[in-house]
Design a protein around this motif. Structure first.
Motif, PDB file in Angstrom:
ATOM      1  N   UNK A  13     102.550  63.033  51.363  1.00  0.00           N
ATOM      2  CA  UNK A  13     103.334  63.429  50.054  1.00  0.00           C
ATOM      3  C   UNK A  13     104.507  62.539  49.489  1.00  0.00           C
ATOM      4  N   UNK A  14     105.030  61.915  50.641  1.00  0.00           N
ATOM      5  CA  UNK A  14     106.249  61.249  50.273  1.00  0.00           C
ATOM      6  C   UNK A  14     106.135  59.766  49.874  1.00  0.00           C
ATOM      7  N   UNK A  15     104.791  59.294  49.968  1.00  0.00           N
ATOM      8  CA  UNK A  15     104.491  57.969  49.524  1.00  0.00           C
ATOM      9  C   UNK A  15     104.674  57.770  47.773  1.00  0.00           C
ATOM     10  N   UNK A  57      96.640  63.735  54.926  1.00  0.00           N
ATOM     11  CA  UNK A  57      97.970  63.420  54.353  1.00  0.00           C
ATOM     12  C   UNK A  57      99.088  64.369  55.375  1.00  0.00           C
ATOM     13  N   UNK A  58     100.455  64.165  54.834  1.00  0.00           N
ATOM     14  CA  UNK A  58     101.400  64.601  55.625  1.00  0.00           C
ATOM     15  C   UNK A  58     102.518  65.290  54.616  1.00  0.00           C
ATOM     16  N   UNK A  59     103.365  66.150  55.542  1.00  0.00           N
ATOM     17  CA  UNK A  59     104.184  66.933  54.879  1.00  0.00           C
ATOM     18  C   UNK A  59     105.537  66.960  55.755  1.00  0.00           C
ATOM     19  N   UNK A  60     106.873  67.057  55.152  1.00  0.00           N
ATOM     20  CA  UNK A  60     108.100  66.947  55.730  1.00  0.00           C
ATOM     21  C   UNK A  60     109.080  65.832  55.725  1.00  0.00           C
ATOM     22  N   UNK A  61     108.904  65.177  54.709  1.00  0.00           N
ATOM     23  CA  UNK A  61     109.814  64.237  54.398  1.00  0.00           C
ATOM     24  C   UNK A  61     110.115  64.251  52.860  1.00  0.00           C
ATOM     25  N   UNK A 102     105.305  74.538  53.395  1.00  0.00           N
ATOM     26  CA  UNK A 102     104.436  75.389  52.692  1.00  0.00           C
ATOM     27  C   UNK A 102     104.255  74.532  51.242  1.00  0.00           C
ATOM     28  N   UNK A 103     105.473  74.277  50.606  1.00  0.00           N
ATOM     29  CA  UNK A 103     105.514  73.777  49.407  1.00  0.00           C
ATOM     30  C   UNK A 103     104.652  72.498  49.365  1.00  0.00           C
ATOM     31  N   UNK A 104     105.031  71.596  50.453  1.00  0.00           N
ATOM     32  CA  UNK A 104     104.488  70.462  50.339  1.00  0.00           C
ATOM     33  C   UNK A 104     103.016  70.373  50.591  1.00  0.00           C
ATOM     34  N   UNK A 105     102.233  71.257  51.504  1.00  0.00           N
ATOM     35  CA  UNK A 105     100.875  71.424  51.535  1.00  0.00           C
ATOM     36  C   UNK A 105     100.342  71.776  50.283  1.00  0.00           C
ATOM     37  N   UNK A 106     101.057  72.901  49.556  1.00  0.00           N
ATOM     38  CA  UNK A 106     100.339  73.301  48.173  1.00  0.00           C
ATOM     39  C   UNK A 106     100.445  72.437  47.296  1.00  0.00           C
ATOM     40  N   UNK A 107     101.319  71.399  47.250  1.00  0.00           N
ATOM     41  CA  UNK A 107     101.410  70.297  46.324  1.00  0.00           C
ATOM     42  C   UNK A 107     100.499  69.256  46.647  1.00  0.00           C
ATOM     43  N   UNK A 108     100.298  68.962  47.910  1.00  0.00           N
ATOM     44  CA  UNK A 108      99.246  67.991  48.205  1.00  0.00           C
ATOM     45  C   UNK A 108      97.849  68.438  48.005  1.00  0.00           C
ATOM     46  N   UNK A 109      97.539  69.648  48.056  1.00  0.00           N
ATOM     47  CA  UNK A 109      96.247  70.261  47.797  1.00  0.00           C
ATOM     48  C   UNK A 109      95.978  70.279  46.415  1.00  0.00           C
ATOM     49  N   UNK A 110      96.957  70.086  45.622  1.00  0.00           N
ATOM     50  CA  UNK A 110      96.743  70.276  44.159  1.00  0.00           C
ATOM     51  C   UNK A 110      96.619  68.654  43.560  1.00  0.00           C
ATOM     52  N   UNK A 111      97.397  67.969  44.281  1.00  0.00           N
ATOM     53  CA  UNK A 111      97.197  66.288  43.799  1.00  0.00           C
ATOM     54  C   UNK A 111      95.974  65.746  44.395  1.00  0.00           C
ATOM     55  N   UNK A 112      95.346  66.121  45.743  1.00  0.00           N
ATOM     56  CA  UNK A 112      94.371  65.465  46.131  1.00  0.00           C
ATOM     57  C   UNK A 112      92.987  66.345  45.655  1.00  0.00           C
ATOM     58  N   UNK A 137     105.091  65.251  59.287  1.00  0.00           N
ATOM     59  CA  UNK A 137     105.491  63.634  59.053  1.00  0.00           C
ATOM     60  C   UNK A 137     106.407  63.268  60.063  1.00  0.00           C
ATOM     61  N   UNK A 138     107.412  64.113  60.525  1.00  0.00           N
ATOM     62  CA  UNK A 138     108.346  63.866  61.315  1.00  0.00           C
ATOM     63  C   UNK A 138     109.007  65.317  61.797  1.00  0.00           C
ATOM     64  N   UNK A 139     109.605  65.184  63.035  1.00  0.00           N
ATOM     65  CA  UNK A 139     110.175  66.497  63.574  1.00  0.00           C
ATOM     66  C   UNK A 139     111.418  66.560  62.803  1.00  0.00           C
TER      67      UNK A 139
END
Length: 294
Positions: free
Chosen positions: A69-71, A95-99, A117-127, A138-140
């Motif tokens: 998502x961060x790219x 894909x990844x979330x967390x950055x 949760x928000x990152x996942x929801x937005x990645x679902x939409x964009x993909x 993406x990173x701890x």
């Protein structure tokens, strides 16, 4: 152009395959970090060449495509959808979330459950999908209990939003803790012929039969200079230093997946062609020893 590069019909069939998230994919994939603007920020001048590059990569046999998502932010996922949707059944897009990213080179890790949760929801939409086959942390985030970050990933999985769960830039101890809560499908850490700080993680994943994904696999710096060790082996094989570095990664462990990324069609084809390159045991040993010279 080397002999390896010319054999387009076979370029990605020499890497071997591995099962990740229920799909069997080639061990030489594609990292989509550079499908964005200059300095890894913003919109590219023209998306069309990047769309053509992705389609060409899939035509050559690439079936593991890694983004986040961060790219961009967000732009890499959009370009992937424009290029490949509806996605071929055999292609695994992760894909990844967390950055978050505020500008060129300005990143921060955010592992709060509500943000993931928000990152996942937005990645679902964009993909353009209702389910992400492989979703990665993406990173701890050191400011958030690790178990909470893993816990929300498990919830997303139970809700059907994601299939398998991957971890990025983690220690052996973190993988062990995560596996007490979830099934870890893959581990993605920086690893290359010169960057081997995660050797222990790779060794652990190899013992445990866990796929290990190498990001920034072409971090070889001065070792590729004219007359250097990578250049010398490349000359022996009528290949390029980049192809040699990738071939070494694939030879390093059977659970290794390399995801070189580029915005150049020529470089992508060169990288993918490395799957057909075979190093001798002596060449592998020589490259093994480069860690001390990086």
């Amino acid at each position: 152009m080397s002999e390896v590069q010319r054999n387009e019909g076979l370029v990605n069939h020499g890497s071997g395959t591995i099962e990740i998230a229920g799909k069997r994919v080639h061990r030489l994939g594609f990292g989509a970090m550079r499908l964005i603007g200059p300095n890894l920020w913003g919109e590219p001048a023209d998306r069309r060449p990047l769309i053509e590059l992705l389609r060409r990569a899939v035509d050559l046999g690439v079936d593991f495509i890694d983004t986040a998502a961060v790219y961009g932010p967000h732009i890499s996922e959009e370009v992937i959808r424009e290029a490949l949707y509806p996605y071929p059944e055999h292609v695994l897009i992760t894909t990844k979330g967390g950055q978050v990213q505020w500008g060129p080179g300005s990143y921060a890790t955010v592992g709060r459950p509500e943000f993931l949760r928000q990152e996942c929801a937005l990645s679902l939409r964009r993909l353009g999908v209702e389910h992400i086959d492989l979703y990665q942390l993406h990173q701890v985030d050191p400011a958030v209990p690790f178990e909470e970050q893993i816990g929300v990933m498990k919830e997303l999985q139970e809700e059907g939003k994601i299939g398998a769960i991957g971890l990025n830039e983690v220690t052996v101890e973190q993988v062990v803790v995560a596996r007490e809560i979830i099934t870890v499908a893959s581990v993605q850490n920086q690893y290359s012929v010169t960057e081997r700080k995660h050797e222990d993680v790779l060794d652990y994943c190899t013992r445990e039969d866990l796929p290990f994904v190498s990001w920034f696999p072409l971090d070889f710096g001065a070792l590729a200079r004219v007359g250097g060790p990578l250049d010398g082996i490349a000359a022996q094989l009528a290949a390029t230093p980049a192809q040699v570095a990738l071939a070494w990664l694939l030879a390093r462990a059977e659970n290794m997946v390399a995801i070189p990324g580029t915005a150049s069609m020529a470089h992508m084809e060169e990288n993918v062609a490395a799957a057909g390159l075979r190093l001798s045991p002596e060449q592998v040993k020589e490259l093994d020893a480069l860690a001390a010279r990086a």
